[in-house]
Design a protein around this motif. Sequence first.
Motif, PDB file in Angstrom:
ATOM      1  N   TRP A 198      12.203  10.311  -7.023  1.00 19.20           N
ATOM      2  CA  TRP A 198      11.875  11.051  -8.250  1.00 19.20           C
ATOM      3  C   TRP A 198      10.784  12.093  -7.986  1.00 19.20           C
ATOM      4  O   TRP A 198      10.892  13.234  -8.455  1.00 19.20           O
ATOM      5  CB  TRP A 198      11.390  10.066  -9.320  1.00 19.20           C
ATOM      6  CG  TRP A 198      10.728  10.764 -10.465  1.00 19.20           C
ATOM      7  CD1 TRP A 198      11.327  11.363 -11.536  1.00 19.20           C
ATOM      8  CD2 TRP A 198       9.316  10.962 -10.631  1.00 19.20           C
ATOM      9  NE1 TRP A 198      10.374  11.935 -12.355  1.00 19.20           N
ATOM     10  CE2 TRP A 198       9.137  11.700 -11.828  1.00 19.20           C
ATOM     11  CE3 TRP A 198       8.197  10.590  -9.882  1.00 19.20           C
ATOM     12  CZ2 TRP A 198       7.877  12.061 -12.286  1.00 19.20           C
ATOM     13  CZ3 TRP A 198       6.936  10.958 -10.339  1.00 19.20           C
ATOM     14  CH2 TRP A 198       6.784  11.679 -11.530  1.00 19.20           C
ATOM     15  N   ALA A 199       9.739  11.721  -7.229  1.00 25.01           N
ATOM     16  CA  ALA A 199       8.631  12.642  -6.965  1.00 25.01           C
ATOM     17  C   ALA A 199       9.104  13.871  -6.190  1.00 25.01           C
ATOM     18  O   ALA A 199       8.647  15.000  -6.439  1.00 25.01           O
ATOM     19  CB  ALA A 199       7.524  11.928  -6.202  1.00 25.01           C
ATOM     20  N   PHE A 200      10.040  13.673  -5.260  1.00 24.76           N
ATOM     21  CA  PHE A 200      10.586  14.814  -4.515  1.00 24.76           C
ATOM     22  C   PHE A 200      11.362  15.748  -5.443  1.00 24.76           C
ATOM     23  O   PHE A 200      11.186  16.967  -5.419  1.00 24.76           O
ATOM     24  CB  PHE A 200      11.482  14.302  -3.386  1.00 24.76           C
ATOM     25  CG  PHE A 200      12.267  15.378  -2.696  1.00 24.76           C
ATOM     26  CD1 PHE A 200      11.635  16.415  -2.033  1.00 24.76           C
ATOM     27  CD2 PHE A 200      13.659  15.361  -2.720  1.00 24.76           C
ATOM     28  CE1 PHE A 200      12.362  17.418  -1.390  1.00 24.76           C
ATOM     29  CE2 PHE A 200      14.397  16.339  -2.098  1.00 24.76           C
ATOM     30  CZ  PHE A 200      13.743  17.380  -1.435  1.00 24.76           C
ATOM     31  N   ARG A 201      12.212  15.174  -6.298  1.00 21.39           N
ATOM     32  CA  ARG A 201      12.986  16.011  -7.227  1.00 21.39           C
ATOM     33  C   ARG A 201      12.081  16.719  -8.237  1.00 21.39           C
ATOM     34  O   ARG A 201      12.401  17.815  -8.709  1.00 21.39           O
ATOM     35  CB  ARG A 201      14.023  15.151  -7.966  1.00 21.39           C
ATOM     36  CG  ARG A 201      15.098  14.585  -7.063  1.00 21.39           C
ATOM     37  CD  ARG A 201      16.219  13.936  -7.868  1.00 21.39           C
ATOM     38  NE  ARG A 201      15.758  12.832  -8.685  1.00 21.39           N
ATOM     39  CZ  ARG A 201      15.655  11.575  -8.251  1.00 21.39           C
ATOM     40  NH1 ARG A 201      15.961  11.279  -6.990  1.00 21.39           N
ATOM     41  NH2 ARG A 201      15.240  10.616  -9.061  1.00 21.39           N
ATOM     42  N   ALA A 202      10.942  16.086  -8.560  1.00 15.07           N
ATOM     43  CA  ALA A 202      10.010  16.676  -9.522  1.00 15.07           C
ATOM     44  C   ALA A 202       9.072  17.681  -8.873  1.00 15.07           C
ATOM     45  O   ALA A 202       8.248  18.292  -9.569  1.00 15.07           O
ATOM     46  CB  ALA A 202       9.200  15.570 -10.199  1.00 15.07           C
ATOM     47  N   GLY A 203       9.165  17.878  -7.557  1.00 13.54           N
ATOM     48  CA  GLY A 203       8.317  18.842  -6.875  1.00 13.54           C
ATOM     49  C   GLY A 203       6.945  18.325  -6.506  1.00 13.54           C
ATOM     50  O   GLY A 203       6.076  19.107  -6.094  1.00 13.54           O
ATOM     51  N   LEU A 204       6.733  17.022  -6.604  1.00 21.78           N
ATOM     52  CA  LEU A 204       5.433  16.449  -6.268  1.00 21.78           C
ATOM     53  C   LEU A 204       5.313  16.133  -4.784  1.00 21.78           C
ATOM     54  O   LEU A 204       4.205  15.960  -4.270  1.00 21.78           O
ATOM     55  CB  LEU A 204       5.190  15.169  -7.081  1.00 21.78           C
ATOM     56  CG  LEU A 204       5.206  15.306  -8.611  1.00 21.78           C
ATOM     57  CD1 LEU A 204       4.957  13.940  -9.261  1.00 21.78           C
ATOM     58  CD2 LEU A 204       4.154  16.303  -9.059  1.00 21.78           C
TER      59      LEU A 204
END
Length: 324
Positions: free
Chosen positions: A108-114
């Motif tokens: 999720w963090a990768f998809r959210a740009g984090l």
Amino acid sequence: MTGGRPARGRRPDLKQVRAGLPSELGAAVDDFERHLTAERGLSAHTVRGYLADVVSLLSHLSGLAGDAGVRALDVSVLREWLSTQHAAGASRSTLARRTASARAFTGWAFRAGLLPGDPGPRLSVPSQRRALPAVLRADQADDAMRASGSGAEQGDPVALRDHAMVEVLYATGVRVAELCGLDVDDVDRERRVLRVIGKGDKERAVPYGAPADEALGRWLSAGRPKLVREPANAALFLGVRGGRLNPRAVRRTVHDAVGAVDGAPDLGPHGLRHSAATQLLEGGADLRSVQELLGHATLATTQLYTHVTVERLKAIHDRTHPRS
């Protein structure tokens, strides 16, 4: 004793640990919670499990990297976190669950740009040794059904309710949360089918048999009208105060019914679910059909959830092997 390590067996308070995270990590936890709830539609219990693991992970990250933020989360941090869990005595199943939680968060963090990349897939899942869970034999299940209806003959509304819900649990293999979420309109008695809303708000149709239908009919006609307080209340199963039935009451009722059977293992609603699935397989049902009935997203989950008895394997061998 004050200070030092918390007493063994006591978990740190999730709210306190979460509140102690740096602001960026705390905001990431809040956003991840919204993702699990709003986008994935997971139950409150499942969300709490994910968040407990992720807060533990980010607390570990904060101790290593201070205010570096989510971008400092890489595979080495993930592995070190799991290593500390293992050193603290976490079981294989716990480590596997925490690995799955970490993978869900990093994806999720990768998809959210984090995160610039997703380190989760590089994290191996610890193998688990799974013990076969206890199930009821068919004769024990019959005895448990009779025990659950012991007070129904006198027309007591609670006894009628308890008998109906135990029959439905065993007939359908639905989860206890799914049972408590049923409305009256979800019951199609003409076709003997329930409309069940499962995990992720996925809907499925689950058939049930004549004994469950008879118990449901008596509950709906003679039991439920005595407990309902508000005519607009759509819940199928009601508590003694007229509200939707609580899962705790279901668990207590199932334990009492099974406990009345000599030699039966101590089981709750999930044990009835597993018993139903096992006996479907023993009766010749294929895994795909059982998967559909149970509402599993993948066939692999069904394969782990059910087991086939040695007697059934022997019967297949006798019928199919040329030198049996």
